[in-house]
Structure formats: C-alpha cells, structure tokens
Motif scaffolding. Structure first.
Motif, PDB file in Angstrom:
ATOM      1  N   ASN A 158       0.812  -1.224   0.000  1.00 58.78           N
ATOM      2  CA  ASN A 158       0.000   0.000   0.000  1.00 58.78           C
ATOM      3  C   ASN A 158       0.840   1.265   0.000  1.00 58.78           C
ATOM      4  O   ASN A 158       0.308   2.362   0.176  1.00 58.78           O
ATOM      5  N   TYR A 159       2.149   1.153  -0.207  1.00 58.42           N
ATOM      6  CA  TYR A 159       3.039   2.303  -0.135  1.00 58.42           C
ATOM      7  C   TYR A 159       2.662   3.378  -1.148  1.00 58.42           C
ATOM      8  O   TYR A 159       2.712   4.569  -0.847  1.00 58.42           O
ATOM      9  N   GLY A 160       2.257   2.993  -2.341  1.00 56.66           N
ATOM     10  CA  GLY A 160       1.880   3.973  -3.363  1.00 56.66           C
ATOM     11  C   GLY A 160       0.702   4.836  -2.930  1.00 56.66           C
ATOM     12  O   GLY A 160       0.663   6.040  -3.219  1.00 56.66           O
ATOM     13  N   LYS A 161      -0.267   4.255  -2.253  1.00 54.92           N
ATOM     14  CA  LYS A 161      -1.425   5.013  -1.778  1.00 54.92           C
ATOM     15  C   LYS A 161      -1.055   5.879  -0.575  1.00 54.92           C
ATOM     16  O   LYS A 161      -1.525   7.007  -0.438  1.00 54.92           O
TER      17      LYS A 161
ATOM     18  N   LYS B  91       1.864   7.112   0.121  1.00 55.40           N
ATOM     19  CA  LYS B  91       2.813   8.155  -0.267  1.00 55.40           C
ATOM     20  C   LYS B  91       2.077   9.441  -0.664  1.00 55.40           C
ATOM     21  O   LYS B  91       2.580  10.538  -0.452  1.00 55.40           O
ATOM     22  N   GLN B  92       0.879   9.318  -1.193  1.00 57.79           N
ATOM     23  CA  GLN B  92       0.128  10.482  -1.642  1.00 57.79           C
ATOM     24  C   GLN B  92      -0.477  11.271  -0.490  1.00 57.79           C
ATOM     25  O   GLN B  92      -0.926  12.399  -0.684  1.00 57.79           O
ATOM     26  N   HIS B  93      -0.504  10.711   0.702  1.00 58.69           N
ATOM     27  CA  HIS B  93      -1.122  11.380   1.846  1.00 58.69           C
ATOM     28  C   HIS B  93      -0.098  11.982   2.806  1.00 58.69           C
ATOM     29  O   HIS B  93      -0.422  12.239   3.961  1.00 58.69           O
ATOM     30  N   ARG B  94       1.109  12.208   2.328  1.00 62.25           N
ATOM     31  CA  ARG B  94       2.126  12.802   3.191  1.00 62.25           C
ATOM     32  C   ARG B  94       1.799  14.258   3.473  1.00 62.25           C
ATOM     33  O   ARG B  94       1.198  14.952   2.673  1.00 62.25           O
ATOM     34  N   ASN B  95       2.224  14.723   4.639  1.00 62.70           N
ATOM     35  CA  ASN B  95       2.094  16.135   4.977  1.00 62.70           C
ATOM     36  C   ASN B  95       3.419  16.818   4.672  1.00 62.70           C
ATOM     37  O   ASN B  95       4.428  16.522   5.286  1.00 62.70           O
ATOM     38  N   TYR B  96       3.382  17.722   3.709  1.00 64.88           N
ATOM     39  CA  TYR B  96       4.596  18.445   3.324  1.00 64.88           C
ATOM     40  C   TYR B  96       4.551  19.835   3.931  1.00 64.88           C
ATOM     41  O   TYR B  96       3.496  20.456   4.058  1.00 64.88           O
TER      42      TYR B  96
END
Length: 107
Positions: A94-97, A99-104
């Motif tokens: 599930n890393y691809g999903k 990765k999109q929810h990171r807080n930058y």
C-alpha cells in the motif's frame, strides 16, 4: 523428483529419520565464512532452479516452525513475528497510496 517425494540425496540408512528442515545435498562453506574474493564462485555453485528455491523456502519454514512453534513451551514470539511480517507486507503493497497522503511543509 515429484511433489511429495524425498530429495534424491536423502538415504534413510545413512541419515536416519527424514527431517524436512535439513539440507541433504553436498555441504558447502556457510555464507558467513565466505570471503569477498570467493563470493562470485560461491553464488555460482548455488542451484537456482525453481525446485531448489522452493526447497530452500520449505527448509526455512520448517526451521522456523521447529524453533518457535513446535517446542513444548512455545511462547508468544511466533504471533508477534507473523504480526510484524504482515504489517511490513501490507505497508509495502500500500506504499503507493500512503505516499500520496504525506504532509509536506512548504516554505
């Protein structure tokens, strides 16, 4: 060798009762004792067929079972090991999903 047969190297008169966690082939230098200059030759001596790879995984599975699951006083370690392994596996798939929810922090 068909599915469910003993390995060709196994001889009951020499080896005694069959142990699925033991390798009955020709003994070689353990990986921990291989020098860097001999590493290529050591990997070249390995059998890389699908049957050999499946046999290696099977022996590893049986060694793990004999060490953690089958003792008389087996503890809780195998349950924790399976839990951590499954957590790592599901994180990896599930890393691809995720990765999109990171807080930058943009600045």
């Amino acid at each position: 060798m068909a599915f469910g047969d003993y390995p060709a190297e196994y001889n009951p008169k020499v080896h005694g009762p069959y142990d699925p966690a033991r390798y009955y082939g020709k003994a070689d230098v353990p990986f921990g004792q291989v020098k860097l200059s001999e590493l290529g030759a050591w990997f070249g001596r390995r059998n890389k067929t699908p049957n050999a790879i499946a046999g290696a995984f099977s022996r590893a599975w049986w060694r793990w079972n004999h060490k953690y699951v089958f003792p008389k006083r087996a503890g809780i370690a195998p349950f924790f090991q399976l839990t951590v392994a499954s957590m790592a596996f599901f994180y990896a798939i599930n890393y691809g999903k995720l990765k999109q929810h990171r807080n930058y922090k943009y600045h």
